[in-house]
Write a protein that holds these residues in place. Structure first.
Motif, PDB file in Angstrom:
ATOM      1  N   ARG A 190       0.900  -1.078  -0.147  1.00  0.00           N
ATOM      2  CA  ARG A 190      -0.047  -0.007   0.183  1.00  0.00           C
ATOM      3  C   ARG A 190       0.919   1.306  -0.008  1.00  0.00           C
ATOM      4  N   VAL A 191       0.880   2.176  -1.028  1.00  0.00           N
ATOM      5  CA  VAL A 191       1.795   3.171  -1.186  1.00  0.00           C
ATOM      6  C   VAL A 191       0.908   4.664  -1.141  1.00  0.00           C
ATOM      7  N   ARG A 192       1.614   5.564  -0.890  1.00  0.00           N
ATOM      8  CA  ARG A 192       1.134   7.160  -1.067  1.00  0.00           C
ATOM      9  C   ARG A 192       2.233   7.480  -2.149  1.00  0.00           C
ATOM     10  N   VAL A 193       1.696   7.981  -3.268  1.00  0.00           N
ATOM     11  CA  VAL A 193       2.294   8.544  -4.607  1.00  0.00           C
ATOM     12  C   VAL A 193       2.153  10.049  -4.429  1.00  0.00           C
ATOM     13  N   GLU A 194       3.195  10.904  -3.934  1.00  0.00           N
ATOM     14  CA  GLU A 194       3.049  12.311  -3.942  1.00  0.00           C
ATOM     15  C   GLU A 194       3.543  12.870  -5.270  1.00  0.00           C
ATOM     16  N   ARG A 195       2.713  13.443  -6.023  1.00  0.00           N
ATOM     17  CA  ARG A 195       3.141  13.949  -7.218  1.00  0.00           C
ATOM     18  C   ARG A 195       3.160  15.396  -7.184  1.00  0.00           C
ATOM     19  N   ALA A 196       3.734  16.400  -8.178  1.00  0.00           N
ATOM     20  CA  ALA A 196       3.600  17.448  -8.382  1.00  0.00           C
ATOM     21  C   ALA A 196       2.285  18.258  -7.939  1.00  0.00           C
ATOM     22  N   THR A 197       1.137  17.606  -8.494  1.00  0.00           N
ATOM     23  CA  THR A 197      -0.177  18.033  -8.722  1.00  0.00           C
ATOM     24  C   THR A 197      -1.242  17.315  -7.900  1.00  0.00           C
ATOM     25  N   ASP A 198      -0.884  16.255  -7.408  1.00  0.00           N
ATOM     26  CA  ASP A 198      -1.927  15.454  -6.439  1.00  0.00           C
ATOM     27  C   ASP A 198      -1.174  14.474  -5.689  1.00  0.00           C
ATOM     28  N   THR A 199      -1.820  13.459  -4.859  1.00  0.00           N
ATOM     29  CA  THR A 199      -1.422  12.732  -3.873  1.00  0.00           C
ATOM     30  C   THR A 199      -2.441  11.456  -4.128  1.00  0.00           C
ATOM     31  N   ILE A 200      -1.873  10.190  -4.263  1.00  0.00           N
ATOM     32  CA  ILE A 200      -2.482   9.083  -4.488  1.00  0.00           C
ATOM     33  C   ILE A 200      -2.086   7.956  -3.474  1.00  0.00           C
ATOM     34  N   GLU A 201      -3.334   7.448  -3.074  1.00  0.00           N
ATOM     35  CA  GLU A 201      -3.095   6.284  -2.131  1.00  0.00           C
ATOM     36  C   GLU A 201      -3.735   5.135  -2.824  1.00  0.00           C
TER      37      GLU A 201
END
Length: 251
Positions: free
Chosen positions: A209-220
């Protein structure tokens, strides 16, 4: 002498005690026509850079290595998979030194839950500069954690069979030569040269299970695969090409 052990397969190799950034130096050299497989190694950096132009802490006692590559056989859209190539070379080199390491997508080498090395590939005209910062000696306690609170470790802390700077360098660049040559001969096709399956075995982000932190948003989401282009595939069907990943649980 180090160059006697690595030239060939590399075309040129320079070792300096300290520089601002080996990637920046080789990018400048690329603009001046430096050849394919030119290597620059520093024992310390004063202005190292990581992803998103973050400061890359580079104290003495580490291996800060950049390789200038001109893989004319590889289509431009596949050059981004060089971070996969570097990751596999690093895992193999650590194994040669008796250290079990694994990969956190997209560009971190871990031992246990701590970071051993970061990778940064940067386009420079018609070339790519591939940078690797590997912690050999134990780091000073004041070195801050990385993105997402990821703490640091070193080959010394991991009980490596050798922490000799020259020996570690030879192991890493020898493995990189083997892996990059196979990748290049396959036209950058990770699946065709067998590197995709090897990366999947080494990548402990898959199944987390990951949290992906991008320049425009964050995804779990849950990471389920890495595809042939090096993208992280999530269980919601999305494929992520870039971002900071935090493992939310360990398997």
């Amino acid at each position: 002498m180090l160059s006697d052990r690595l030239v060939p397969p590399y075309s040129a190799l320079t070792v300096v005690e300290s520089t601002g950034s080996t990637n920046a130096d080789l990018s400048a050299a690329a603009a001046e026509g430096a050849g394919d497989r030119t290597v620059l190694i520093a024992r310390a950096q004063t202005a190292g850079r990581g992803r998103r132009d973050r400061s890359w802490v580079s104290p003495g006692g580490g291996l800060y290595c950049s390789v200038l590559l001109r893989p004319d056989e590889v289509p431009r859209e596949r050059l981004g998979t060089l971070t996969v190539v570097a990751g596999i070379a690093l895992v193999r080199a650590c194994a040669d030194l008796g250290v079990t390491a694994h990969l956190k997508w997209p560009n971190d080498l871990l031992h246990g839950e701590a970071k051993l090395c970061g990778v940064l590939a940067e386009a420079s005209g018609d070339a790519v500069v591939l940078g690797m910062g590997l912690n050999i000696a134990a780091l000073p306690p004041e070195i801050p954690s990385g993105a997402g609170g990821l703490r640091h470790t070193s080959l010394e802390d991991a009980g490596a069979e050798s922490t000799d700077h020259e020996e570690v360098t030879v192991r890493l660049l020898t493995e990189l030569d083997t892996v990059e040559r196979a990748w290049r001969e396959a036209g950058g096709d990770l699946a065709a040269c067998g590197l995709l399956e090897e990366y999947r075995r080494c990548c402990h982000t898959i199944g987390k299970r990951v949290r992906v932190e991008r320049a425009t948003d964050t995804i779990e989401a849950t990471a389920v695969d890495v595809d042939a282009t090096g993208q992280l595939v999530l269980d919601d069907g999305r494929a992520v090409s870039a971002g900071d990943v935090v493992h939310l649980r360990w398997r």
